[in-house]
Design a protein around this motif. Sequence first.
Motif, PDB file in Angstrom:
ATOM      1  N   VAL A  86      -1.428 -30.438 -41.541  1.00 56.27           N
ATOM      2  CA  VAL A  86      -1.794 -31.121 -42.784  1.00 56.27           C
ATOM      3  C   VAL A  86      -0.752 -30.831 -43.867  1.00 56.27           C
ATOM      4  N   LYS A  87      -0.308 -29.584 -43.964  1.00 55.86           N
ATOM      5  CA  LYS A  87       0.730 -29.249 -44.953  1.00 55.86           C
ATOM      6  C   LYS A  87       2.061 -29.914 -44.597  1.00 55.86           C
ATOM      7  N   PHE A  88       2.358 -29.993 -43.307  1.00 50.44           N
ATOM      8  CA  PHE A  88       3.581 -30.668 -42.860  1.00 50.44           C
ATOM      9  C   PHE A  88       3.541 -32.140 -43.275  1.00 50.44           C
ATOM     10  N   ALA A  89       2.400 -32.784 -43.064  1.00 45.18           N
ATOM     11  CA  ALA A  89       2.230 -34.178 -43.488  1.00 45.18           C
ATOM     12  C   ALA A  89       2.389 -34.296 -45.000  1.00 45.18           C
ATOM     13  N   GLY A  90       1.815 -33.339 -45.734  1.00 45.36           N
ATOM     14  CA  GLY A  90       1.938 -33.350 -47.191  1.00 45.36           C
ATOM     15  C   GLY A  90       3.376 -33.213 -47.652  1.00 45.36           C
ATOM     16  N   MET A  91       4.163 -32.389 -46.947  1.00 46.70           N
ATOM     17  CA  MET A  91       5.573 -32.227 -47.286  1.00 46.70           C
ATOM     18  C   MET A  91       6.307 -33.563 -47.119  1.00 46.70           C
ATOM     19  N   ILE A  92       6.076 -34.229 -45.995  1.00 47.55           N
ATOM     20  CA  ILE A  92       6.728 -35.527 -45.750  1.00 47.55           C
ATOM     21  C   ILE A  92       6.310 -36.529 -46.824  1.00 47.55           C
ATOM     22  N   GLN A  93       5.032 -36.549 -47.145  1.00 48.65           N
ATOM     23  CA  GLN A  93       4.534 -37.469 -48.164  1.00 48.65           C
ATOM     24  C   GLN A  93       5.156 -37.172 -49.529  1.00 48.65           C
ATOM     25  N   GLN A  94       5.251 -35.905 -49.898  1.00 46.62           N
ATOM     26  CA  GLN A  94       5.832 -35.521 -51.190  1.00 46.62           C
ATOM     27  C   GLN A  94       7.309 -35.893 -51.281  1.00 46.62           C
ATOM     28  N   ILE A  95       8.011 -35.786 -50.177  1.00 50.16           N
ATOM     29  CA  ILE A  95       9.424 -36.180 -50.165  1.00 50.16           C
ATOM     30  C   ILE A  95       9.536 -37.666 -50.515  1.00 50.16           C
ATOM     31  N   GLY A  96       8.666 -38.479 -49.920  1.00 56.31           N
ATOM     32  CA  GLY A  96       8.656 -39.911 -50.225  1.00 56.31           C
ATOM     33  C   GLY A  96       8.271 -40.195 -51.660  1.00 56.31           C
ATOM     34  N   ILE A  97       7.240 -39.507 -52.146  1.00 58.42           N
ATOM     35  CA  ILE A  97       6.802 -39.692 -53.535  1.00 58.42           C
ATOM     36  C   ILE A  97       7.914 -39.278 -54.496  1.00 58.42           C
TER      37      ILE A  97
END
Length: 159
Positions: A86-97
């Motif tokens: 879940v944190k890994f997914a959040g990292m990828i999402q934050q990079i995009g944001i």
Amino acid sequence: MKIDIICVGQIKEKFYKEAVSEYAKRLSKYCKFDILEVEDEKTPDKAGEALETQIKGKEAQRILAKIKDGACVITLEILGKKMDSVKFAGMIQQIGIGGKSHIQFVIGGSLGLHESVIERADYHVSFSDMTFPHQLMRVILCEQVYRAYRIMSGEPYHK
């Protein structure tokens, strides 16, 4: 989002190739996904530290040549930050944001990564304290990127 995996060497085993191919197919629904292989250097048995550093340096030149300006670079390293899926997914999402549309993951060869590649990275991630063959690590990374996109899309995934 564009996701690349830059990795040293080629996969020889058919079952690893098939697994990577399957995850690449699944990921095509979510992102533009590519594997960028660079040639590995042959390491003689009982190579000394100086020779190992030289070998990692040659591989690093090839890796750095594949890194695109403006891409977010994430190295896979034993000493990197550990996180759950879940944190890994959040990292990828934050990079995009944060405005980045291109992520390049880097998997080193059998000796690991040269300092120049580690210094270029924006993030350093570890999937375990254990050591995995770099061919298997490619499969694990593909699966985790796929899982991250499932999580970000609110789709079911196994915990």
